[in-house]
Design a protein around this motif. Sequence first.
Motif, PDB file in Angstrom:
ATOM      1  N   ILE A   8      -0.912  -2.563  12.816  1.00  0.00           N
ATOM      2  CA  ILE A   8      -0.786  -3.737  11.949  1.00  0.00           C
ATOM      3  C   ILE A   8      -1.219  -3.406  10.528  1.00  0.00           C
ATOM      4  O   ILE A   8      -0.556  -3.780   9.556  1.00  0.00           O
ATOM      5  CB  ILE A   8      -1.594  -4.909  12.529  1.00  0.00           C
ATOM      6  CG1 ILE A   8      -0.923  -5.393  13.813  1.00  0.00           C
ATOM      7  CG2 ILE A   8      -1.724  -6.041  11.531  1.00  0.00           C
ATOM      8  CD1 ILE A   8      -1.723  -6.390  14.592  1.00  0.00           C
ATOM      9  N   PHE A   9      -2.328  -2.663  10.379  1.00  0.00           N
ATOM     10  CA  PHE A   9      -2.769  -2.281   9.042  1.00  0.00           C
ATOM     11  C   PHE A   9      -1.790  -1.314   8.380  1.00  0.00           C
ATOM     12  O   PHE A   9      -1.635  -1.321   7.164  1.00  0.00           O
ATOM     13  CB  PHE A   9      -4.168  -1.676   9.076  1.00  0.00           C
ATOM     14  CG  PHE A   9      -5.262  -2.704   9.172  1.00  0.00           C
ATOM     15  CD1 PHE A   9      -5.242  -3.841   8.397  1.00  0.00           C
ATOM     16  CD2 PHE A   9      -6.321  -2.525  10.039  1.00  0.00           C
ATOM     17  CE1 PHE A   9      -6.236  -4.783   8.471  1.00  0.00           C
ATOM     18  CE2 PHE A   9      -7.331  -3.457  10.131  1.00  0.00           C
ATOM     19  CZ  PHE A   9      -7.290  -4.600   9.347  1.00  0.00           C
ATOM     20  N   ALA A  10      -1.124  -0.488   9.169  1.00  0.00           N
ATOM     21  CA  ALA A  10      -0.115   0.407   8.602  1.00  0.00           C
ATOM     22  C   ALA A  10       1.056  -0.403   8.040  1.00  0.00           C
ATOM     23  O   ALA A  10       1.506  -0.159   6.913  1.00  0.00           O
ATOM     24  CB  ALA A  10       0.372   1.389   9.659  1.00  0.00           C
ATOM     25  N   PHE A  11       1.535  -1.378   8.802  1.00  0.00           N
ATOM     26  CA  PHE A  11       2.629  -2.233   8.318  1.00  0.00           C
ATOM     27  C   PHE A  11       2.187  -3.061   7.121  1.00  0.00           C
ATOM     28  O   PHE A  11       2.940  -3.234   6.156  1.00  0.00           O
ATOM     29  CB  PHE A  11       3.134  -3.167   9.417  1.00  0.00           C
ATOM     30  CG  PHE A  11       3.850  -2.450  10.526  1.00  0.00           C
ATOM     31  CD1 PHE A  11       4.782  -1.467  10.263  1.00  0.00           C
ATOM     32  CD2 PHE A  11       3.588  -2.767  11.845  1.00  0.00           C
ATOM     33  CE1 PHE A  11       5.444  -0.813  11.275  1.00  0.00           C
ATOM     34  CE2 PHE A  11       4.241  -2.116  12.874  1.00  0.00           C
ATOM     35  CZ  PHE A  11       5.173  -1.139  12.590  1.00  0.00           C
ATOM     36  N   LEU A  12       0.971  -3.561   7.179  1.00  0.00           N
ATOM     37  CA  LEU A  12       0.439  -4.351   6.072  1.00  0.00           C
ATOM     38  C   LEU A  12       0.269  -3.494   4.819  1.00  0.00           C
ATOM     39  O   LEU A  12       0.576  -3.930   3.708  1.00  0.00           O
ATOM     40  CB  LEU A  12      -0.899  -4.968   6.479  1.00  0.00           C
ATOM     41  CG  LEU A  12      -1.539  -5.954   5.529  1.00  0.00           C
ATOM     42  CD1 LEU A  12      -0.653  -7.171   5.363  1.00  0.00           C
ATOM     43  CD2 LEU A  12      -2.897  -6.357   6.047  1.00  0.00           C
ATOM     44  N   GLY A  13      -0.196  -2.261   4.999  1.00  0.00           N
ATOM     45  CA  GLY A  13      -0.372  -1.366   3.857  1.00  0.00           C
ATOM     46  C   GLY A  13       0.939  -0.995   3.197  1.00  0.00           C
ATOM     47  O   GLY A  13       1.029  -0.937   1.967  1.00  0.00           O
ATOM     48  N   VAL A  14       1.958  -0.765   3.997  1.00  0.00           N
ATOM     49  CA  VAL A  14       3.276  -0.438   3.432  1.00  0.00           C
ATOM     50  C   VAL A  14       3.818  -1.629   2.661  1.00  0.00           C
ATOM     51  O   VAL A  14       4.349  -1.483   1.559  1.00  0.00           O
ATOM     52  CB  VAL A  14       4.248   0.000   4.548  1.00  0.00           C
ATOM     53  CG1 VAL A  14       5.666   0.062   4.044  1.00  0.00           C
ATOM     54  CG2 VAL A  14       3.815   1.344   5.119  1.00  0.00           C
ATOM     55  N   SER A  15       3.699  -2.811   3.230  1.00  0.00           N
ATOM     56  CA  SER A  15       4.231  -3.987   2.541  1.00  0.00           C
ATOM     57  C   SER A  15       3.438  -4.312   1.272  1.00  0.00           C
ATOM     58  O   SER A  15       4.023  -4.696   0.263  1.00  0.00           O
ATOM     59  CB  SER A  15       4.253  -5.193   3.478  1.00  0.00           C
ATOM     60  OG  SER A  15       2.946  -5.520   3.869  1.00  0.00           O
ATOM     61  N   LEU A  16       2.131  -4.151   1.308  1.00  0.00           N
ATOM     62  CA  LEU A  16       1.342  -4.387   0.099  1.00  0.00           C
ATOM     63  C   LEU A  16       1.531  -3.266  -0.920  1.00  0.00           C
ATOM     64  O   LEU A  16       1.449  -3.498  -2.125  1.00  0.00           O
ATOM     65  CB  LEU A  16      -0.142  -4.520   0.447  1.00  0.00           C
ATOM     66  CG  LEU A  16      -0.546  -5.802   1.159  1.00  0.00           C
ATOM     67  CD1 LEU A  16      -2.013  -5.738   1.538  1.00  0.00           C
ATOM     68  CD2 LEU A  16      -0.263  -7.015   0.307  1.00  0.00           C
ATOM     69  N   GLY A  17       1.807  -2.073  -0.459  1.00  0.00           N
ATOM     70  CA  GLY A  17       2.043  -0.960  -1.368  1.00  0.00           C
ATOM     71  C   GLY A  17       3.365  -1.056  -2.098  1.00  0.00           C
ATOM     72  O   GLY A  17       3.546  -0.460  -3.158  1.00  0.00           O
ATOM     73  N   ALA A  18       4.290  -1.799  -1.541  1.00  0.00           N
ATOM     74  CA  ALA A  18       5.597  -1.958  -2.181  1.00  0.00           C
ATOM     75  C   ALA A  18       5.526  -2.910  -3.372  1.00  0.00           C
ATOM     76  O   ALA A  18       6.382  -2.883  -4.242  1.00  0.00           O
ATOM     77  CB  ALA A  18       6.613  -2.468  -1.169  1.00  0.00           C
ATOM     78  N   ILE A  19       4.506  -3.749  -3.399  1.00  0.00           N
ATOM     79  CA  ILE A  19       4.328  -4.685  -4.502  1.00  0.00           C
ATOM     80  C   ILE A  19       3.493  -3.993  -5.573  1.00  0.00           C
ATOM     81  O   ILE A  19       2.385  -3.536  -5.307  1.00  0.00           O
ATOM     82  CB  ILE A  19       3.610  -5.962  -4.024  1.00  0.00           C
ATOM     83  CG1 ILE A  19       4.419  -6.633  -2.932  1.00  0.00           C
ATOM     84  CG2 ILE A  19       3.377  -6.909  -5.191  1.00  0.00           C
ATOM     85  CD1 ILE A  19       3.677  -7.765  -2.255  1.00  0.00           C
ATOM     86  N   THR A  20       4.022  -3.902  -6.770  1.00  0.00           N
ATOM     87  CA  THR A  20       3.286  -3.236  -7.839  1.00  0.00           C
ATOM     88  C   THR A  20       3.085  -4.175  -9.014  1.00  0.00           C
ATOM     89  O   THR A  20       3.925  -5.005  -9.325  1.00  0.00           O
ATOM     90  CB  THR A  20       4.026  -1.990  -8.343  1.00  0.00           C
ATOM     91  OG1 THR A  20       5.308  -2.378  -8.822  1.00  0.00           O
ATOM     92  CG2 THR A  20       4.164  -0.967  -7.249  1.00  0.00           C
ATOM     93  N   ASN A  21       1.969  -4.008  -9.638  1.00  0.00           N
ATOM     94  CA  ASN A  21       1.658  -4.685 -10.879  1.00  0.00           C
ATOM     95  C   ASN A  21       1.374  -3.574 -11.884  1.00  0.00           C
ATOM     96  O   ASN A  21       0.405  -2.838 -11.744  1.00  0.00           O
ATOM     97  CB  ASN A  21       0.452  -5.607 -10.703  1.00  0.00           C
ATOM     98  CG  ASN A  21       0.159  -6.401 -11.945  1.00  0.00           C
ATOM     99  OD1 ASN A  21       0.809  -6.228 -12.972  1.00  0.00           O
ATOM    100  ND2 ASN A  21      -0.831  -7.281 -11.860  1.00  0.00           N
ATOM    101  N   ARG A  22       2.186  -3.423 -12.843  1.00  0.00           N
ATOM    102  CA  ARG A  22       2.115  -2.272 -13.752  1.00  0.00           C
ATOM    103  C   ARG A  22       0.786  -2.159 -14.494  1.00  0.00           C
ATOM    104  O   ARG A  22       0.290  -1.081 -14.725  1.00  0.00           O
ATOM    105  CB  ARG A  22       3.249  -2.349 -14.782  1.00  0.00           C
ATOM    106  CG  ARG A  22       4.617  -2.325 -14.164  1.00  0.00           C
ATOM    107  CD  ARG A  22       5.035  -0.929 -13.867  1.00  0.00           C
ATOM    108  NE  ARG A  22       6.386  -0.937 -13.306  1.00  0.00           N
ATOM    109  CZ  ARG A  22       6.799  -0.131 -12.393  1.00  0.00           C
ATOM    110  NH1 ARG A  22       5.988   0.769 -11.911  1.00  0.00           N
ATOM    111  NH2 ARG A  22       8.008  -0.187 -11.928  1.00  0.00           N
TER     112      ARG A  22
END
Length: 89
Positions: free
Chosen positions: A27-41
């Motif tokens: 679950i943390f792996a899926f959550l990390g990938v999804s949160l990692g896809a969101i970027t704030n420059r």
Amino acid sequence: PKTDKKRKTNLVIEWHRRWVMSAACLIFAFLGVSLGAITNRRTARSSSLLVCITVIIVYWTLSAWLETVGRNGHLPLMVTAWLPNLFFL
């Protein structure tokens, strides 16, 4: 069958905890990938660390609180063990 209630509760919690922690890794792996896809420059590095620490603290707090609720007998042990994973899933 001859085990006292407190020991039996500890054994059931430990059995569920082993499965829950294995599932939590996925679950943390899926959550990390999804949160990692969101970027704030502007604040990408510091905000990512803050989100990671917040997620871990919330998961740990929820898990510890629900374990206490399960030990007191307010909810079934299986429900209290798996609820943090279902929340984060």
